[in-house]
Write an enzyme that holds these catalytic residues in place. Structure first.
Site, PDB file in Angstrom:
ATOM      1  CG  ASP A 199      -1.965   1.084   1.261  1.00  0.00           C
ATOM      2  OD1 ASP A 199      -1.956   1.803   0.826  1.00  0.00           O
ATOM      3  OD2 ASP A 199      -1.885   1.890   2.360  1.00  0.00           O
ATOM      4  CG  ASP A 223      -1.171   1.247  -4.075  1.00  0.00           C
ATOM      5  OD1 ASP A 223      -0.239   1.023  -4.067  1.00  0.00           O
ATOM      6  OD2 ASP A 223      -1.504   2.014  -2.795  1.00  0.00           O
ATOM      7  CG  ASP A 227     -12.552 -17.382 -10.927  1.00  0.00           C
ATOM      8  OD1 ASP A 227     -12.209 -18.015 -10.377  1.00  0.00           O
ATOM      9  OD2 ASP A 227     -14.086 -17.409 -11.188  1.00  0.00           O
ATOM     10  CD  GLU A 265     -10.756 -21.516  -9.575  1.00  0.00           C
ATOM     11  OE1 GLU A 265     -10.462 -21.659  -8.809  1.00  0.00           O
ATOM     12  OE2 GLU A 265     -11.232 -20.362 -10.617  1.00  0.00           O
ATOM     13  CG  HIS A 275      -6.180 -16.008  -5.392  1.00  0.00           C
ATOM     14  ND1 HIS A 275      -6.076 -17.208  -5.698  1.00  0.00           N
ATOM     15  CD2 HIS A 275      -8.071 -16.420  -5.314  1.00  0.00           C
ATOM     16  CE1 HIS A 275      -7.041 -16.962  -6.653  1.00  0.00           C
ATOM     17  NE2 HIS A 275      -7.992 -16.182  -6.332  1.00  0.00           N
TER      18      HIS A 275
END
Length: 564
Positions: free
Chosen positions: A23, A31, A202, A256, A331
């Site tokens: 950040d 970011d 995804d 995925e 993740h």
């Protein structure tokens, strides 16, 4: 015979979860400028490809996987100018970029869906799956993130239900409508023309639905997943996507692949089919899950022979065609060293480096998640208030509503929760691990104070970070570690994972002690050589002077080059 050589087979992928990387504004959220700031560090790791989790405009119901505008950058992450600067900086360092493609669903705040739900005769109505209420209750579909585990949501405005395999704010796009497919292809061209090098897709096998919506003979969630992954036109759509978009560029795609079985693997990735280049299978990710459960860990963890079998079977699937992906975390799953290794102080360093050795000496494209290079561990939150993930929060509420055992649920989440991977990257031992000058969007793992940080490991020769760099350099040096044939030795051994990698005259022997005890290992007569040369070890070798007898310390990894 060696398979066709390409940059994405030889590349090492580094996954960045932008919200948790760095950040630069003090608002507690990572970011794009934070990634720009760390590009020299990333390049120093010896990786080649960055996979960036979604950075598109989103209301963040599912941390960016609910996209409101596919051609706009999320304000919290920065601007399109920041993105262009990031991409330029990557290219200057020889790094390639893979974006996340989320097109099974979008956000309910996307303009398409706002139009679609406005009226039954709206031009966008058929962009999504609708079931009119006058037909009665739609046939059961399971949802990953719904409080009632129901994938049909009633919408009063048009007296109809819409389909959402994931959260209620993530309506599924209707790929059966050619206009939807063209919208997706146009969007992909937009990013490719900017210079991106590929997409991680995804839940891509879920895009094809049987739009008669028949009853499904399923009782457990995992039974629905297999159904979702085998829609009637999934191969037609993937082939079309490849022909219309990906084939026009020097690019690659990785899907995925929940629900894709090993028997179906080549239907997706065989070169002749021209669909996708590789995918993430879920056999390993379900190895230590409770039977019939998608998220809960099973008692007793996993056995090494089971672990070996997963990798050996999948390697065989791609031995002559197609290509595999190699990963131990991302993740959506707990931290690598906490799940597959041992993160106690005594064994943390060796098990983290052993797992690095494993991924970088196997056949397939290796994927590392941010922090794997320094051995980041599970945070193990004990209070539901510390969680930000819709998956944990909604499942907690479901258990509570049904009068279930909340204590048992929270105990399981300490090991299974996605939040374990999403805590901020640990840069140094200053407040908040150097991630932010403000209050982080999610709590930082406290072990950044005790050696699990980049700064603490950067200039230490025996650190996890230094070892990672040695291993990436090793993989680049020897083609056999990328393309060589794999052979598992003594698959039944409970402590040692041993295998060879062979490409023409180049041959390697890899020994990995997946245990907390010193282990002894004898090579069978079938493994013949005249000389062995140590290439790397993550610990001091006890004794390997005896020709085919080896003794390994707990979680020790050793790689030898064999000469005839």
């Amino acid at each position: 015979m060696m398979q066709t050589q390409t940059w994405w087979k030889e590349g090492i992928v580094y996954q960045i979860y932008p919200r948790s990387y760095r950040d630069t504004t003090g608002n507690g959220i990572g970011d794009l400028r934070g990634i720009i700031e760390k590009l020299d560090y990333i390049a120093s790791l010896g990786v080649d490809i960055i996979w960036l989790n979604p950075i598109y405009d989103s209301p963040n119901d599912d941390n960016g996987y609910d996209i409101r505008d596919y051609r706009k950058i999320m304000a919290e992450f920065g601007t399109m100018d920041d993105f262009d600067e990031l991409l330029s900086g990557m290219k200057a360092r020889g790094l390639r970029l893979v974006m996340d493609l989320v097109v099974n669903h979008c956000s309910d705040e996307h303009e398409w869906f706002k139009e679609s739900r406005a009226s039954r005769d709206n031009p966008y109505r058929d962009y999504f799956h609708w079931w009119p209420a006058e037909k009665g209750t739609p046939p059961k579909r399971w949802s990953y993130f719904d409080l009632e585990e129901n994938a049909w949501q009633y919408d009063k405005q048009t007296d109809a239900y819409y389909l959402h395999y994931f959260a209620v704010k993530q309506p599924d796009l209707k790929w059966e409508n050619p206009k939807v497919r063209q919208e997706v292809y146009d969007m992909m061209h937009f990013w490719f023309q900017k210079g991106v090098d590929g997409f991680r897709m995804d839940v891509i096998p879920f895009i094809s639905k049987d739009i008669t919506y028949p009853e499904i003979d399923a009782k457990e969630p995992h039974e629905y997943i297999a159904y979702y992954a085998n829609g009637p036109k999934v191969h037609e759509y993937l082939n079309e996507l490849n022909n219309e978009v990906v084939s026009k560029y020097d690019a690659f795609t990785v899907g995925e692949g929940p629900g894709i079985s090993i028997d179906d693997a080549l239907d997706f990735v065989h070169e002749d089919r021209k669909e996708i280049d590789m995918f993430f299978h879920f056999d390993l990710m379900s190895l230590d899950r409770a039977p019939g459960e998608v998220f809960k860990m099973r008692d007793g963890g996993y056995s090494l022979p089971e672990f070996k079998k997963v990798f050996t079977d999948w390697d065989a699937a791609f031995a002559k065609a197609g290509w595999g992906s190699l990963f131990l975390a991302n993740h959506d799953f707990p931290r690598t060293v906490s799940r597959w290794g041992n993160d106690t102080p005594e064994h943390w360093r060796n098990s983290a480096t052993l797992l690095q050795t494993f991924l970088l000496t196997m056949r397939g494209t290796p994927y590392f998640y941010q922090g794997d290079e320094i051995g980041m561990t599970n945070v193990r939150f004990t209070d539901i208030e510390d969680y930000r993930d819709i998956n944990t929060i909604n499942r907690y509420e479901t258990v509570k509503k049904r009068g279930g055992d909340l204590e048992a649920f929270m105990d399981s989440e300490q090991h299974a929760a996605r939040e374990n991977a999403r805590t901020p990257m640990q840069w140094d031992n200053t407040e908040n691990a150097g991630f932010t000058s403000g209050t982080p969007w999610i709590n930082v793992n406290s072990d950044y104070k005790t050696g699990v940080s980049v700064k603490d490991q950067l200039n230490k020769k025996d650190s996890t970070l230094s070892y990672f760099k040695q291993m990436t350099a090793l993989r680049k040096k020897y083609p056999a570690l990328v393309y060589g044939a794999y052979k598992c030795i003594k698959a039944e051994d409970e402590q040692i994972y041993c295998y060879t990698r062979t490409l023409e005259s180049e041959r390697f022997l890899v020994l990995l002690n997946f245990s907390e005890d010193t282990a002894h290992f004898s090579l069978p007569l079938s493994v013949s050589y005249n000389r062995k040369i140590k290439v790397i070890s993550n610990d001091k070798i006890i004794d390997d002077r005896t020709f085919k007898e080896f003794t390994l310390r707990p979680w020790q990894a050793i790689v030898y080059r064999l000469e005839n």
